[in-house]
Write an enzyme that holds these catalytic residues in place. Sequence first.
Site, PDB file in Angstrom:
ATOM      1  N   ALA A 194       0.606   5.733   0.973  1.00 21.99           N
ATOM      2  CA  ALA A 194      -0.151   6.852   1.542  1.00 21.99           C
ATOM      3  C   ALA A 194      -0.970   7.541   0.458  1.00 21.99           C
ATOM      4  O   ALA A 194      -2.055   8.068   0.729  1.00 21.99           O
ATOM      5  CB  ALA A 194       0.798   7.846   2.207  1.00 21.99           C
ATOM      6  N   GLU A 197       0.825  -1.208   0.000  1.00 19.71           N
ATOM      7  CA  GLU A 197       0.000   0.000   0.000  1.00 19.71           C
ATOM      8  C   GLU A 197       0.862   1.261   0.000  1.00 19.71           C
ATOM      9  O   GLU A 197       2.087   1.200   0.140  1.00 19.71           O
ATOM     10  CB  GLU A 197      -0.951  -0.049   1.208  1.00 19.71           C
ATOM     11  CG  GLU A 197      -1.918  -1.218   1.086  1.00 19.71           C
ATOM     12  CD  GLU A 197      -2.968  -1.278   2.191  1.00 19.71           C
ATOM     13  OE1 GLU A 197      -2.850  -0.544   3.192  1.00 19.71           O
ATOM     14  OE2 GLU A 197      -3.910  -2.075   2.038  1.00 19.71           O
ATOM     15  N   GLU A 244      -1.654  -9.854  -6.068  1.00 25.21           N
ATOM     16  CA  GLU A 244      -1.653 -10.618  -7.323  1.00 25.21           C
ATOM     17  C   GLU A 244      -0.874  -9.895  -8.415  1.00 25.21           C
ATOM     18  O   GLU A 244      -0.112 -10.505  -9.165  1.00 25.21           O
ATOM     19  CB  GLU A 244      -3.095 -10.837  -7.807  1.00 25.21           C
ATOM     20  CG  GLU A 244      -3.953 -11.669  -6.874  1.00 25.21           C
ATOM     21  CD  GLU A 244      -4.698 -10.839  -5.837  1.00 25.21           C
ATOM     22  OE1 GLU A 244      -4.160  -9.810  -5.368  1.00 25.21           O
ATOM     23  OE2 GLU A 244      -5.836 -11.216  -5.496  1.00 25.21           O
TER      24      GLU A 244
HETATM   25  N1  THU Z   1      -6.025  -6.542  -2.161  1.00 26.38           N
HETATM   26  C1  THU Z   1      -5.183  -7.464  -2.723  1.00 26.38           C
HETATM   27  O1  THU Z   1      -3.967  -7.391  -2.556  1.00 26.38           O
HETATM   28  N2  THU Z   1      -5.730  -8.448  -3.451  1.00 26.38           N
HETATM   29  C2  THU Z   1      -7.061  -8.680  -3.580  1.00 26.38           C
HETATM   30  O2  THU Z   1      -7.425  -9.659  -4.206  1.00 26.38           O
HETATM   31  C3  THU Z   1      -8.030  -7.743  -2.996  1.00 26.38           C
HETATM   32  C4  THU Z   1      -7.456  -6.546  -2.340  1.00 26.38           C
HETATM   33  C5  THU Z   1      -5.441  -5.498  -1.324  1.00 26.38           C
HETATM   34  C6  THU Z   1      -5.495  -4.108  -1.849  1.00 26.38           C
HETATM   35  C7  THU Z   1      -5.397  -3.302  -0.569  1.00 26.38           C
HETATM   36  O3  THU Z   1      -4.050  -3.197  -0.187  1.00 26.38           O
HETATM   37  C8  THU Z   1      -6.116  -4.165   0.458  1.00 26.38           C
HETATM   38  O4  THU Z   1      -6.134  -5.485  -0.091  1.00 26.38           O
HETATM   39  C9  THU Z   1      -7.541  -3.728   0.762  1.00 26.38           C
HETATM   40  O5  THU Z   1      -8.280  -3.606  -0.399  1.00 26.38           O
END
Ligand code: THU
Length: 160
Positions: A66, A64, A75
């Site tokens: 900021a 993630e 993925e």
């Molecule tokens: N996220 C993923 O990494 N993969 C998914 O299949 C769904 C969502 C992450 C994005 C973000 O960092 C967090 O999960 C919340 O959405």
Amino acid sequence: MGKLNKIQAEYIQHTFAELDDSLKELISKAKEATLHAYAPYSNFKVGAAVLLDDGSIHIGSNQENAAFPSGLCAERVLLNYVHSNYPNLKPLAMAITAQNSDGFTQEPVTPCGACLQVMGELEKSWDIELPVFLSGEMGIIEVKGIHNFLPFFFNGTLLK
Ligand code: THU
């Protein structure tokens, strides 16, 4: 009016116990990958693992930022990494798992649309249908081929 058409999607439900050892290992590696997630904003830690045809397993996790849209799902971190670093090794299977503040999710985690688009491109470049194992503590769902996830996947055939 108009003609109604229907598209069917298929998936297979598994229990962890019935999976063969290589798939159990793939799911364990995806779980391990959640430990490397950088998710200070959502606290939702996603791990993905892919098995390549030399037997190697590679992992990725969500990263993630900021500036929220600059973050990336597990993925896409993983698939773009393997496609760029191992362009000659065919992906054989992928596993995805996630932890929230209660631990590993009970239900299988499903990839977002943007990740599916990237997964579809990888399948297209390899001419494969990738079995994807969505892992939850309650059970595992196997979805094979982008058409079972995203039937209207943009496949680029109209690009000229
Ligand atoms: N996220 C993923 O990494 N993969 C998914 O299949 C769904 C969502 C992450 C994005 C973000 O960092 C967090 O999960 C919340 O959405």
